[in-house]
Design a protein around this motif. Structure first.
Motif, PDB file in Angstrom:
ATOM      1  N   PRO A  55       0.809  -1.228   0.000  1.00 45.08           N
ATOM      2  CA  PRO A  55       0.000   0.000   0.000  1.00 45.08           C
ATOM      3  C   PRO A  55       0.839   1.274   0.000  1.00 45.08           C
ATOM      4  N   VAL A 106       1.574   2.609  -3.539  1.00 47.86           N
ATOM      5  CA  VAL A 106       0.497   3.156  -4.360  1.00 47.86           C
ATOM      6  C   VAL A 106       0.634   4.672  -4.355  1.00 47.86           C
ATOM      7  N   SER A 155      -9.429   6.281   1.084  1.00 52.54           N
ATOM      8  CA  SER A 155      -8.338   5.853   0.202  1.00 52.54           C
ATOM      9  C   SER A 155      -7.025   6.534   0.597  1.00 52.54           C
ATOM     10  N   PHE A 213      -3.790   4.390   1.707  1.00 56.13           N
ATOM     11  CA  PHE A 213      -2.564   4.450   0.916  1.00 56.13           C
ATOM     12  C   PHE A 213      -1.822   5.740   1.283  1.00 56.13           C
ATOM     13  N   ALA A 257      -0.131   8.116  -1.365  1.00 54.94           N
ATOM     14  CA  ALA A 257      -0.848   8.362  -2.616  1.00 54.94           C
ATOM     15  C   ALA A 257      -1.457   9.752  -2.652  1.00 54.94           C
TER      16      ALA A 257
END
Length: 313
Positions: free
Chosen positions: A141, A144, A161, A165, A168
């Motif tokens: 993760p 990402v 999200s 992550f 990200a």
């Protein structure tokens, strides 16, 4: 929303309720009698009663069990009574009345400008499916770097999200300016403004040529027959967030057809479609869908990797 243990003792009359557990039972009984619909973060009368009572006394769902034998004040009981009366008379979802919803125990602001979040995608994102194990759909993760949340609505999945992550950047897209106003508040509340970018537009259009390691989508997927049968509670929500066209696939087709051009080679699409599994499989007979279940759903979320979607072609 977190599950709440059901109080065991016999129901009491509202005027005799002395503990939080008593009050939850009283509220649940009123909701059942009124035949309200539970589909907005709570799936049954006890869970919804616990949500209403918990928010009134300032205790989130995950900590309510420890307060069941606590007392409440006269003003709190009056506030609960007012909320229940409005819930029954207006048929508005309790989340709108309280301007609050929880996903995976995380609190979010919500109002009538956006659909009340109740997606299975949060649970799947939080599961071992994306934990970086050998069998996971996405590797580490932490590696990402880019996530796209399509049809973001209130921004809840974009926030989850970003939390899932940690390295990200997340683009969150919605056609509705009103929904994005709600999302903006949630992004700010969770202090993620530097990592989440809100984009207004139609599906992939505002992302231009960007590519993502993961695309998350919870698009409108209710077909024409379903739209005609929506309960009163759902009619308080934006029609745009439900209406998937005649067969429910109007937006889903566009996402599946266009996702490959926006994925990295190791990426994939995670999409919720409600009860449209058969229709999707008929529309794409040659694609190998991986169906992901949760504790409360079966065959309502699919995964297609970049190869199945023609990424790089």
């Amino acid at each position: 929303m977190a599950k709440v243990r059901r109080p065991r003792s016999a129901p009491s009359k509202t005027s005799e309720a002395t503990t939080v557990a008593d009050l939850i039972r009283d509220v649940a009984r009123r909701l059942v009698k009124a035949k309200v619909v539970f589909a907005h973060g709570t799936g049954d009368p006890v869970a919804e009663a616990a949500f209403i009572v918990g928010e009134t006394i300032g205790v989130p769902p995950g900590r309510l069990d420890a307060k069941l034998q606590s007392r409440f004040t006269v003003s709190q009981r009056a506030r609960v009574g007012d909320l229940v009366e409005r819930r029954i008379k207006t048929r508005k979802p309790a989340a709108y009345l309280l301007n609050r919803i929880y996903m995976l125990g995380v609190p979010f602001y919500i109002d009538e400008r956006a659909i009340v979040p109740r997606s299975y995608l949060g649970e799947i994102l939080d599961s071992d499916t994306f934990a970086g194990e050998d069998y996971s759909l996405v590797g580490d993760p932490a590696k990402v770097k880019a996530v796209l949340d399509l049809c973001t609505g209130s921004g809840c999945l974009a926030v989850l999200s970003a939390k899932r992550f940690p390295n990200a950047k997340v683009d969150a897209v919605d056609l509705s300016a009103d929904a994005l106003a709600v999302a903006k508040r949630n992004v700010a509340d969770h202090r993620l403004g530097k990592r989440i970018r809100l984009l207004q537009g139609d599906v992939f259009a505002p992302t231009k040529n960007a590519r993502y390691d993961l695309i998350v989508a919870n698009p409108p997927y209710v077909d024409a027959k379903g739209m005609a049968r929506l309960p009163p509670e759902c009619r308080h929500e934006p029609k745009l967030a439900f209406d998937g066209g005649k067969d429910g696939l109007a937006v889903i087709r566009r996402i599946v057809d266009e996702a490959g051009a926006h994925l990295t080679p190791q990426g994939g699409l995670l999409c919720e479609i409600g009860r449209g599994r058969k229709a999707v499989e008929r529309a794409y007979p040659h694609k190998r869908f991986l169906w992901l279940d949760t504790e409360e759903s079966e065959g309502e979320v699919f995964w297609l990797d970049a190869g199945e979607l023609g990424a790089g072609v």
